[in-house]
Structures are given as structure tokens and as C-alpha cells.
Design a protein around this motif. Sequence first.
Motif, PDB file in Angstrom:
ATOM      1  N   GLN A 118       0.823  -1.208   0.000  1.00  0.00           N
ATOM      2  CA  GLN A 118       0.000   0.000   0.000  1.00  0.00           C
ATOM      3  C   GLN A 118       0.858   1.260   0.000  1.00  0.00           C
ATOM      4  O   GLN A 118       0.547   2.240  -0.681  1.00  0.00           O
ATOM      5  N   GLN A 119       1.963   1.226   0.757  1.00  0.00           N
ATOM      6  CA  GLN A 119       2.833   2.403   0.823  1.00  0.00           C
ATOM      7  C   GLN A 119       3.894   2.411  -0.276  1.00  0.00           C
ATOM      8  O   GLN A 119       4.700   3.331  -0.373  1.00  0.00           O
ATOM      9  N   LYS A 120       3.886   1.328  -1.089  1.00  0.00           N
ATOM     10  CA  LYS A 120       4.779   1.204  -2.247  1.00  0.00           C
ATOM     11  C   LYS A 120       6.263   1.201  -1.876  1.00  0.00           C
ATOM     12  O   LYS A 120       7.122   1.560  -2.682  1.00  0.00           O
ATOM     13  N   THR A 121       6.553   0.769  -0.684  1.00  0.00           N
ATOM     14  CA  THR A 121       7.949   0.654  -0.265  1.00  0.00           C
ATOM     15  C   THR A 121       8.029  -0.251   0.967  1.00  0.00           C
ATOM     16  O   THR A 121       7.066  -0.369   1.732  1.00  0.00           O
ATOM     17  N   GLY A 122       9.185  -0.868   1.152  1.00  0.00           N
ATOM     18  CA  GLY A 122       9.382  -1.724   2.318  1.00  0.00           C
ATOM     19  C   GLY A 122      10.601  -2.606   2.124  1.00  0.00           C
ATOM     20  O   GLY A 122      11.072  -2.808   0.997  1.00  0.00           O
ATOM     21  N   LEU A 123      11.106  -3.104   3.216  1.00  0.00           N
ATOM     22  CA  LEU A 123      12.273  -3.987   3.196  1.00  0.00           C
ATOM     23  C   LEU A 123      12.046  -5.129   4.170  1.00  0.00           C
ATOM     24  O   LEU A 123      11.657  -4.896   5.320  1.00  0.00           O
ATOM     25  N   ILE A 124      12.272  -6.343   3.704  1.00  0.00           N
ATOM     26  CA  ILE A 124      12.194  -7.529   4.557  1.00  0.00           C
ATOM     27  C   ILE A 124      13.564  -8.190   4.569  1.00  0.00           C
ATOM     28  O   ILE A 124      14.140  -8.475   3.510  1.00  0.00           O
ATOM     29  N   ILE A 125      14.094  -8.405   5.767  1.00  0.00           N
ATOM     30  CA  ILE A 125      15.397  -9.052   5.933  1.00  0.00           C
ATOM     31  C   ILE A 125      15.184 -10.368   6.678  1.00  0.00           C
ATOM     32  O   ILE A 125      14.725 -10.370   7.823  1.00  0.00           O
ATOM     33  N   ASN A 126      15.485 -11.460   6.021  1.00  0.00           N
ATOM     34  CA  ASN A 126      15.354 -12.776   6.645  1.00  0.00           C
ATOM     35  C   ASN A 126      16.711 -13.230   7.175  1.00  0.00           C
ATOM     36  O   ASN A 126      17.665 -13.362   6.409  1.00  0.00           O
ATOM     37  N   ILE A 127      16.769 -13.458   8.479  1.00  0.00           N
ATOM     38  CA  ILE A 127      18.007 -13.959   9.085  1.00  0.00           C
ATOM     39  C   ILE A 127      18.027 -15.480   8.924  1.00  0.00           C
ATOM     40  O   ILE A 127      17.210 -16.184   9.512  1.00  0.00           O
ATOM     41  N   LYS A 161       8.732  -7.530  -6.610  1.00  0.00           N
ATOM     42  CA  LYS A 161       9.603  -6.464  -7.122  1.00  0.00           C
ATOM     43  C   LYS A 161       8.819  -5.277  -7.674  1.00  0.00           C
ATOM     44  O   LYS A 161       9.303  -4.138  -7.630  1.00  0.00           O
ATOM     45  N   ASP A 162       7.617  -5.506  -8.192  1.00  0.00           N
ATOM     46  CA  ASP A 162       6.842  -4.413  -8.778  1.00  0.00           C
ATOM     47  C   ASP A 162       6.123  -3.562  -7.731  1.00  0.00           C
ATOM     48  O   ASP A 162       5.490  -2.567  -8.084  1.00  0.00           O
ATOM     49  N   PHE A 163       6.210  -3.959  -6.475  1.00  0.00           N
ATOM     50  CA  PHE A 163       5.499  -3.243  -5.413  1.00  0.00           C
ATOM     51  C   PHE A 163       6.400  -2.284  -4.644  1.00  0.00           C
ATOM     52  O   PHE A 163       5.972  -1.655  -3.678  1.00  0.00           O
ATOM     53  N   GLY A 164       7.675  -2.207  -5.045  1.00  0.00           N
ATOM     54  CA  GLY A 164       8.603  -1.355  -4.309  1.00  0.00           C
ATOM     55  C   GLY A 164       9.139  -2.001  -3.049  1.00  0.00           C
ATOM     56  O   GLY A 164       9.757  -1.343  -2.221  1.00  0.00           O
ATOM     57  N   VAL A 165       8.907  -3.313  -2.883  1.00  0.00           N
ATOM     58  CA  VAL A 165       9.337  -4.036  -1.687  1.00  0.00           C
ATOM     59  C   VAL A 165      10.593  -4.842  -2.019  1.00  0.00           C
ATOM     60  O   VAL A 165      10.649  -5.550  -3.028  1.00  0.00           O
ATOM     61  N   LYS A 166      11.593  -4.741  -1.173  1.00  0.00           N
ATOM     62  CA  LYS A 166      12.843  -5.488  -1.317  1.00  0.00           C
ATOM     63  C   LYS A 166      12.902  -6.581  -0.248  1.00  0.00           C
ATOM     64  O   LYS A 166      12.494  -6.350   0.902  1.00  0.00           O
TER      65      LYS A 166
END
Length: 267
Positions: A118-127, A161-166
Motif C-alpha cells: 500500500q505504501q509502495k515501499t518496504g524492506l524484509i530481511i530474513n536472518i 519487485k513491482d510493489f517497491g518491496v525489497k
Amino acid sequence: MSKVVLITGGSSGIGKSIGEFLHYKGFVVYGTSRNPSRISDSLFPLVQLDVRDNVSIEKAVAEIVQKSGTIDVLINNAGVGITGPVEEIPSEEIKNNFETNFFGPIEMMKAVLPHMRQQKTGLIINITSIAGYMGLPYRGIYSASKGALELVTEAMRMEVKDFGVKITNVAPGDFATNIAAGRYHAPVIKDSAYTVPYGNTLKMMDEHVDSGSNPNQMAEAIYSIIQNPNPKIHYKVGVFLQKFSIVLKRILPDKVYEKMLLNHYKL
């Protein structure tokens, strides 16, 4: 505005170190714990959450979004160790390990992705773990759960990738934390076919954790990744030999690499 970071398993070990580092860097940090009321020394708020419980996940995410309006970074750190000969580990313990190390992170990602999309950005880090790159003797289940998370991350990166989420993986080596205390140890059974080799390997594993690196190295690595607008797919954090073991697995014939592991563990 300061980024809002959610760290699962943020009450101790690597998660706590990451949370404190980011807190001092000015991030709005939320950690999670199954029993936050037992923790009295946290520098940042701890939200009740059990990654094995979807209701718990949804409630925690909703609470953080309500308080801060967003979740910019999810760090899937909560995890448990498990050791033992695969033949002797109870099936329920194997399933519990995957519930925590694999299915839990997936459910966490499912919970935050609608907000990030929804906010068109974000980062998820999996340990994950360097152990997830290879099948280690008497750590096969742990290796499998962390390796599975590595592969799911690769797939999901392309899907979002098209949602601005890494999405990225960070695989630590051995760090001096309390993970061994919370790890499920299949008992060393007297007169078992595995008594001597498993007993010796278990002792070696505990020594590696006790002499591990400072978890602040992980915190610094996570901070650097958050600052990177285009993070890599995989990161490895640890001493040179642990990281180099992944390179060797890639280039050596399978049986040569297996022989190297057998020599390392004196099996």
C-alpha cells in the motif's frame, strides 16, 4: 520521519543487538517476544508475538501499524536451533523447528506485505544461517529449515519487485549468543549407534557458539543493508573460514566437500 522496524525475537541475542543498534541510530524499533512481561531491560518496546501463531502475528502487526502508522522494515530474526541424528529426533520437534524457522517467517511476510504494498515501499530481511548452505552432520534439520528460507526469499523477491518491496537474506555464522541454551538437543542416548560421534559433535558445536563473534557485527551489517536502496539477494556475516566454506561447496566436487566436513567434525 524515522523508519519503523519490526524485529521478531528481539528480546535477546542477535535480535536484541540489532534492535539496540538501530535504536541508537534513530529508528523506531519494535521487538517481539513470546513473553515480553519477563523482559525488563529492553531499550525498545517489545510486543507479544509467537511466530507459530497466526492470530498472534496479525494482532502484533496491527498493534504496531496502529501506533506508528507503518512498518518500513521487517527483520525475521526469531529462530531456534536443533541438533541430533535425524533418525533420533522426534517428529514433533522437527515440525516445531520448521514452524519457527520457516513457516513463521513466511506468515510474518504475509502479514506485513499488504501494508508495504500500500505504501509502495518496504524492506524484509530474513536472518538465515551459513548452515543453511550445506547439510551439516547432526544439524541437518536446522540446515534444512534455514536453507528453505533462503530459497523462498529468492522466489518472493521476484514476486514483489513491482510493489517497491525489497527482500534479502542475511546468513550469520557462529555468534556469541544464548542460542545454544534455547536449542532442542536430541539426547545423547547410551548404547545408541550415534552415542560417540553425536556426543563429540555436540560438544564441538557448543564450543563454536561460545567462542563466536560479537553480535554487534550483525547489527552493523543490518544497518548497512537498510541504508542500501538496492540490497543484494544474499549476505553472509561471519569469520572468513565460515563464509569461505560456502565458496568451497560451490567449487569442490561433492564427495571432496563431504570429506572436508567429516574431517572438520572428526567423524
